[in-house]
Write a protein that holds these residues in place. Structure first.
Motif, mmCIF file in Angstrom:
data_model
loop_
_atom_site.group_PDB
_atom_site.id
_atom_site.type_symbol
_atom_site.label_atom_id
_atom_site.label_comp_id
_atom_site.label_asym_id
_atom_site.label_seq_id
_atom_site.Cartn_x
_atom_site.Cartn_y
_atom_site.Cartn_z
ATOM 1 N N THR A 60 -12.166 -8.411 7.188
ATOM 2 C CA THR A 60 -11.770 -7.096 7.776
ATOM 3 C C THR A 60 -10.395 -6.942 8.069
ATOM 4 N N MET A 61 -9.831 -8.361 8.686
ATOM 5 C CA MET A 61 -8.287 -8.301 9.006
ATOM 6 C C MET A 61 -7.558 -8.376 7.901
ATOM 7 N N GLY A 62 -8.050 -9.040 6.932
ATOM 8 C CA GLY A 62 -7.271 -9.238 5.777
ATOM 9 C C GLY A 62 -6.915 -8.103 5.187
ATOM 10 N N ALA A 63 -8.271 -6.972 5.027
ATOM 11 C CA ALA A 63 -8.000 -5.815 4.414
ATOM 12 C C ALA A 63 -7.251 -4.956 5.210
ATOM 13 N N THR A 64 -7.230 -4.943 6.410
ATOM 14 C CA THR A 64 -6.421 -4.073 7.223
ATOM 15 C C THR A 64 -5.120 -4.437 7.175
ATOM 16 N N ASN A 65 -4.831 -5.776 6.986
ATOM 17 C CA ASN A 65 -3.368 -6.113 6.773
ATOM 18 C C ASN A 65 -3.195 -5.309 5.483
ATOM 19 N N THR A 66 -3.907 -5.528 4.360
ATOM 20 C CA THR A 66 -3.382 -4.892 3.238
ATOM 21 C C THR A 66 -3.016 -3.582 3.370
ATOM 22 N N ALA A 67 -3.892 -2.940 4.142
ATOM 23 C CA ALA A 67 -3.474 -1.243 4.087
ATOM 24 C C ALA A 67 -2.472 -1.352 5.154
ATOM 25 N N VAL A 68 -1.969 -2.018 5.869
ATOM 26 C CA VAL A 68 -0.834 -1.915 6.788
ATOM 27 C C VAL A 68 0.456 -2.017 5.772
ATOM 28 N N LEU A 69 0.317 -3.046 5.050
ATOM 29 C CA LEU A 69 1.662 -3.238 4.240
ATOM 30 C C LEU A 69 1.642 -2.073 3.229
ATOM 31 N N ILE A 70 0.573 -1.628 2.403
ATOM 32 C CA ILE A 70 0.520 -0.602 1.687
ATOM 33 C C ILE A 70 1.508 0.811 2.458
ATOM 34 N N CYS A 71 1.016 0.978 3.653
ATOM 35 C CA CYS A 71 1.468 2.180 4.544
ATOM 36 C C CYS A 71 3.014 1.590 4.719
ATOM 37 N N SER A 72 3.215 0.561 4.736
ATOM 38 C CA SER A 72 4.863 0.326 5.057
ATOM 39 C C SER A 72 5.395 0.466 3.676
ATOM 40 N N SER A 73 4.908 0.238 2.630
ATOM 41 C CA SER A 73 5.480 0.252 1.370
ATOM 42 C C SER A 73 5.912 1.946 1.109
ATOM 43 N N LEU A 74 5.072 2.763 1.663
ATOM 44 C CA LEU A 74 5.151 4.290 1.805
ATOM 45 C C LEU A 74 6.658 4.538 2.582
ATOM 46 N N THR A 75 6.391 4.032 3.860
ATOM 47 C CA THR A 75 7.602 4.521 4.597
ATOM 48 C C THR A 75 8.847 3.813 3.864
ATOM 49 N N VAL A 76 8.929 2.903 3.362
ATOM 50 C CA VAL A 76 10.164 2.297 2.714
ATOM 51 C C VAL A 76 10.721 3.221 1.682
ATOM 52 N N LEU A 97 -3.634 3.696 -3.726
ATOM 53 C CA LEU A 97 -3.571 2.342 -2.914
ATOM 54 C C LEU A 97 -4.410 1.901 -1.990
ATOM 55 N N LEU A 98 -4.541 2.751 -0.943
ATOM 56 C CA LEU A 98 -5.530 2.693 -0.039
ATOM 57 C C LEU A 98 -6.982 2.608 -0.592
ATOM 58 N N PHE A 99 -7.025 3.656 -1.488
ATOM 59 C CA PHE A 99 -8.649 3.683 -1.904
ATOM 60 C C PHE A 99 -9.100 2.537 -2.885
ATOM 61 N N ALA A 109 -0.917 -3.639 -8.052
ATOM 62 C CA ALA A 109 0.666 -4.238 -7.986
ATOM 63 C C ALA A 109 1.576 -3.285 -8.899
ATOM 64 N N THR A 110 0.791 -2.930 -10.156
ATOM 65 C CA THR A 110 1.456 -2.125 -11.071
ATOM 66 C C THR A 110 1.874 -0.655 -10.505
ATOM 67 N N LEU A 111 0.778 -0.076 -9.770
ATOM 68 C CA LEU A 111 1.404 1.208 -9.259
ATOM 69 C C LEU A 111 2.596 1.063 -8.253
ATOM 70 N N VAL A 112 2.636 -0.172 -7.480
ATOM 71 C CA VAL A 112 3.901 -0.225 -6.565
ATOM 72 C C VAL A 112 4.876 -0.467 -7.347
ATOM 73 N N ALA A 113 5.101 -1.188 -8.456
ATOM 74 C CA ALA A 113 6.135 -1.688 -9.160
ATOM 75 C C ALA A 113 6.747 -0.324 -9.956
ATOM 76 N N LEU A 114 5.650 0.412 -10.829
ATOM 77 C CA LEU A 114 6.043 1.405 -11.305
ATOM 78 C C LEU A 114 6.634 2.624 -10.578
ATOM 79 N N PHE A 115 5.969 2.916 -9.322
ATOM 80 C CA PHE A 115 6.406 4.151 -8.703
ATOM 81 C C PHE A 115 7.189 3.994 -7.435
ATOM 82 N N PHE A 116 6.732 2.764 -6.654
ATOM 83 C CA PHE A 116 7.636 2.733 -5.379
ATOM 84 C C PHE A 116 8.688 1.987 -5.784
ATOM 85 N N MET A 117 8.920 1.273 -6.681
ATOM 86 C CA MET A 117 9.880 0.327 -7.114
ATOM 87 C C MET A 117 10.491 0.995 -8.375
#
Lengths: 236, 551, 102
Positions: free
Chosen positions: A76-92, C25-27, C56-64
């Motif tokens: 669960t912590m791992g999955a949460t961390n994955t979600a956290v990083l995905i959100c951070s990629s959005l903010t970037v 990605l969240l989904f 990873a492909t989505l991040v690379a293609l669209f975010f990068m």
């Protein structure tokens, strides 16, 4: 061809404040920086690649022990961390768009949010490491993994020596990843400072672009680490 | 400039050497040419340190008994010789010195893409080198340069972690150099400098950079794992703890085999330039030579387990890697054929650079062919870990790469220093190097085939090996003299050598279209390229106002 | 050549794209997590890695921004790095998989 210099432009943008002397145009400078970061990320792929290779070999050899060890870390912590990083990629990516469209507040806000999410990631990671330390799952002199059942094989217990290999790889891979996150936070604090000083414009925002590439790459590494380390064999 | 009006003196044009004086103008420079010279001094220093260890090895092997040093010391000698020569001399040599100097000039740029990263690259090399030197002076390492686990991780008492960190840092330096070259070649070519007009030296360095970028990170992470295992007594490679020693070897050789192509490809690039110039001919088969450089880089990554044929890999794996090892010889052979075809009906001049090129052609071919012997599984079982292997790789690395390096230093010396070296002494030195080299290493093929193992300090169980060992040691002395001579006369020429014109060889290439030495920003005006590479027919066509080639 | 030279006329579309990719990605993260708890026998690993590759492909293609990159050089860099990674993993595993012992 797009990757050659522009013909005949000798004195363009000589007064461009960010243009370095050895580049002919700002576009050449930007393209060089972008290519440089992509090539560097290529080297990082191989750097982590060596660890993925070691992981694959030992997962192939010691699957039951790896499964048992994997089950003992918190998915669960791992999955949460994955979600956290995905959100951070959005903010970037929002920060980059903000720079491209001269939206200063959004730019600074997104950079700050990215860093907060990064710190959150490291915080959760720290908690995981602390848990592992308390359970004596940190490889070394005080490692202990006896009496842990192998998932799906009642009566079978994991071999501690093989489980230690899993944890070695776990700590080295996530540790190296965390180190890259920390470096990323350093890069973004520098970007934040530059953004605060108003250095970025729609014409010049290359550092955000290439800093963003680095951050997304670190996210991608984690996208692979999560299933490989946390989800080896979770089904009942 | 720097003289008072009362004293009449010839006005020296401003160039990258006299633009600024003082230690800090060198240590904080971002000029790729100055950084190249910084590297030149550093790698020469490490070359002599590595050579010193070689001398001690050869001294010990003069007699069958182990009577000069103890066994542990001998292990340290060949380890330090290997580590220093590979990581601190051969890998940087041509790219860091000649590549750094020439890549921007040859593509028509003012500098590399990232000048400050270039300087960082040198500082990383120095830090890694200093750490390695410290390691050597405080006990050294005894595992062989290949530092195989589990000996390196669980048994040896020597300073593996320190040496590992030194190599890690030097590796980072190598990666940054490669990154700089790739981006420069893609993004900073002058107008009109299309890919097919690039000198083949550039293609060679591009291919080398690909290897540096993709391979070095793998050995870097391997060093991290070795350090972790050693420090924390983990079991990644230790069989007692469930690890596999072969995993170390896979990860190690994944870099270290392509690494040998990092060492030879730049030398091939140098030789191509020299042969074209001193045969006064366009290179035969430009595209073949260009693409063979890329092919060597790619194929070089496919063969690493040929270092592990007897280590315990599966027989099917061995078959595949043996086949691929034959395949990797093909692009190299293509180059040899093209160089030879270039010489055919050329107008050959025997200046010192060309003597080194001829030496390279013969010795690289021999080294390469003996590689095929080693690719054959049956023969490899017999000669693996013998002096046959030692001779094979020295033929390529010394007979090939070092000769290429020396030939390149002579060829571009007038451009780098603005002076001509003394041609008579240079030809003599080339001859001494060639003779010394063959005397040192040819006997080693025979020794290896006869069964003398490598890394042994005592061969008193087979005293008949002594004659060949004595020949080899004698050769190494001659070789050493051959290497010292250029050091002496290059230094001499910086003060007393004849000033060089812009293009003393009447050679093709953008670097020859600027002054010797070049100005800091390389060209007074941005060049626009309208001619093909190696246009020697145009260069040699008679012009009414042209001065004959300066000699 | 940079794809950002005409930033003005892509003003409205990228936001929708970015948020869309983010939700996707969240989904997929949620999907990976849930799928791990279902017994798919040998296919658990394949599903997990497959979803990871998709993300990873989505991040690379669209975010990068590889998807919108004008020149093929960046794609070539990415594909080369992946090729050599797969070489390392593939040929090494081929040795381990073909050993009749251990």
């Amino acid at each position: 061809m797009p990757d050659s210099t522009l013909v005949g432009l000798h004195h363009e943008e000589e007064h461009h404040p960010e243009l370095l002397h050895h580049f002919a145009t700002a576009e050449q400078q930007r393209d060089a920086a972008s290519l440089g970061m992509w090539v560097f990320l290529g080297t990082e792929v191989m750097f982590f690649g060596g660890l993925f290779c070691a992981y694959l070999v030992y997962r192939h050899w010691y699957f039951p022990d790896f499964a048992a060890a994997s089950k003992s870390i918190d998915a669960t912590m791992g999955a949460t961390n994955t979600a956290v990083l995905i959100c951070s990629s959005l903010t970037v990516v929002l920060a980059l768009w903000a720079a491209q469209t001269a939206r200063r507040t959004l730019l600074i806000g997104s950079l700050i949010l990215t860093m907060l999410l990064g710190v959150t990631f490291l915080g959760i990671k720290g908690k995981e490491y602390k848990d592992k330390f308390e359970e004596h799952h940190v490889p070394g002199a005080s490692f202990s993994f006896s009496g842990v059942p192998v998932p799906g094989h009642p009566g079978q217990y994991a071999n501690p020596r093989h489980a230690q290999i899993f944890f070695t790889l776990y700590f080295v891979m996530t540790g190296l990843h965390a180190l890259h996150m920390i470096i990323g936070l350093g890069i973004f604090s520098w970007l934040l400072t530059m953004a605060w000083k108003g250095r970025f414009t729609p014409e010049y925002h290359t550092p955000i672009e290439i800093g963003g590439l680095y951050w997304h790459f670190v996210d991608i590494i984690w996208i692979y680490l999560f299933p490989l380390l946390y989800l080896i064999d979770r089904h009942p | 400039m720097k003289m008072s009006p009362a004293i009449p003196q010839p006005v020296e044009r401003e160039n990258y050497l006299n633009k600024e004086y003082g230690v800090w103008s060198w240590l904080l420079t971002t000029d790729h040419k100055r950084i190249a010279l910084l590297y030149l001094v550093s790698i020469t220093f490490f070359f002599f340190i590595g050579g010193f260890f070689a001398l001690l090895i050869r001294l010990e092997l003069l007699t069958p008994a182990g009577d000069l040093v103890q066994a542990d010391t001998y292990n340290k000698l060949f380890t330090m010789h290997g580590m220093i020569m590979v990581f601190f001399f051969l890998i940087p040599s041509i790219p860091a010195v000649l590549g750094n100097f020439l890549v921007p000039l040859m593509v028509g740029a003012k500098d590399l893409a990232f000048p400050r990263i270039n300087l960082l690259s040198w500082y990383l090399y120095i830090i890694g080198g200093a750490l390695m030197l410290h390691c050597v002076l405080t006990g050294g390492v005894d595992t062989g340069w290949t530092f195989y686990a589990p000996f390196s991780t669980s048994f040896t008492n020597t300073k593996i972690v320190e040496a590992g960190i030194a190599i890690f840092i030097a590796g980072f330096s190598s990666i940054l150099t490669g990154l700089n070259f790739v981006v420069t070649i893609h993004r900073m070519r002058a107008p009109g400098m299309t890919w097919s007009r690039l000198p083949l030296f550039i293609w060679a360095h591009y291919a080398t950079s690909i290897i540096q970028l993709l391979g070095t990170p793998v050995i870097a992470v391997t060093i991290v794992l070795v350090a972790a295992e050693r420090a924390l007594h983990l079991g990644i490679f230790d069989p007692k703890l469930g690890g596999d020693p072969l995993l170390f070897q896979h990860l190690f050789w994944f870099y270290s085999h392509p690494a040998v192509y990092i060492m030879i490809l730049p030398a091939m690039g140098v030789i191509t330039e020299i042969i074209a110039c001193f045969a006064r001919k366009r290179i035969f088969g430009y595209s073949f030579v260009a693409f063979s450089s890329i092919a060597i880089a790619v194929f070089g990554f496919l063969v690493w387990a040929h270092h592990m044929f007897v280590a315990g890999i599966s027989v099917y794996s061995a078959l595949v890697f043996s086949f691929l090892s034959y395949a990797v010889a093909l692009p190299s052979a293509v180059k040899v054929f093209n160089w030879t075809a270039t010489l055919y009906k050329g107008s050959i001049h025997y200046d010192a650079p060309m003597l080194y090129a001829f030496g390279f052609l013969g010795l690289f071919t021999m080294g390469g062919l003996t590689g095929l012997f080693l690719a054959a599984l049956g023969i490899d079982v017999h000669v693996t870990d013998t002096y046959f292997v030692v001779a094979h790789f020295h033929y390529i690395m010394v007979g090939g790469a070092v000769m290429g390096y020396l030939g390149g230093m002579h060829f571009w010396w007038p451009k780098i220093s603005g002076r001509l070296y003394p041609e008579g002494w240079a030809r003599l030195a080339a001859l001494i190097v060639f003779i010394g080299f063959n005397l040192t290493f040819f006997p080693q093929f025979v020794l290896g085939y006869m069964g003398m193992p490598r890394r042994y300090y005592d061969y008193s169980h087979m005293p008949e090996f002594q004659v060949l060992n004595v020949l080899s040691t004698a050769g190494s002395t001659v070789l050493g003299i051959g290497y010292l001579l250029p050091m002496v006369y290059f230094l001499w020429s910086m003060r007393y050598g004849k000033p060089a014109s812009d293009n003393p060889w009447n050679a093709a290439g953008l670097e020859w279209k600027t002054t010797s030495p070049p100005p800091t920003f390389n060209f007074d005006e941005e060049p626009v390229v309208t001619w093909e590479a190696y246009n020697y027919d145009e260069l040699d066509a008679p012009h009414p106002q042209e001065v004959p080639v300066a000699r | 050549m940079s794809e950002h030279s005409n930033s003005e006329h892509v003003k409205s579309s990228p936001l929708k794209l970015y948020f869309g990719i983010w939700i996707t990605l969240l989904f997929f993260t949620y999907l990976t997590y849930k799928a791990a708890f279902i017994d798919l026998d040998r296919f658990n690993a394949a599903v997990a890695l497959g979803i990871a590759t998709l993300k990873a492909t989505l991040v690379a293609l669209f975010f990068m921004h590889i998807w919108h990159a004008g020149e093929r050089l960046i794609k070539a860099v990415v594909i080369s790095a992946l090729f050599f990674l797969l070489l390392l993993l593939g040929l090494t595993m081929a040795d381990y998989a073909s050993r009749p012992w251990s």
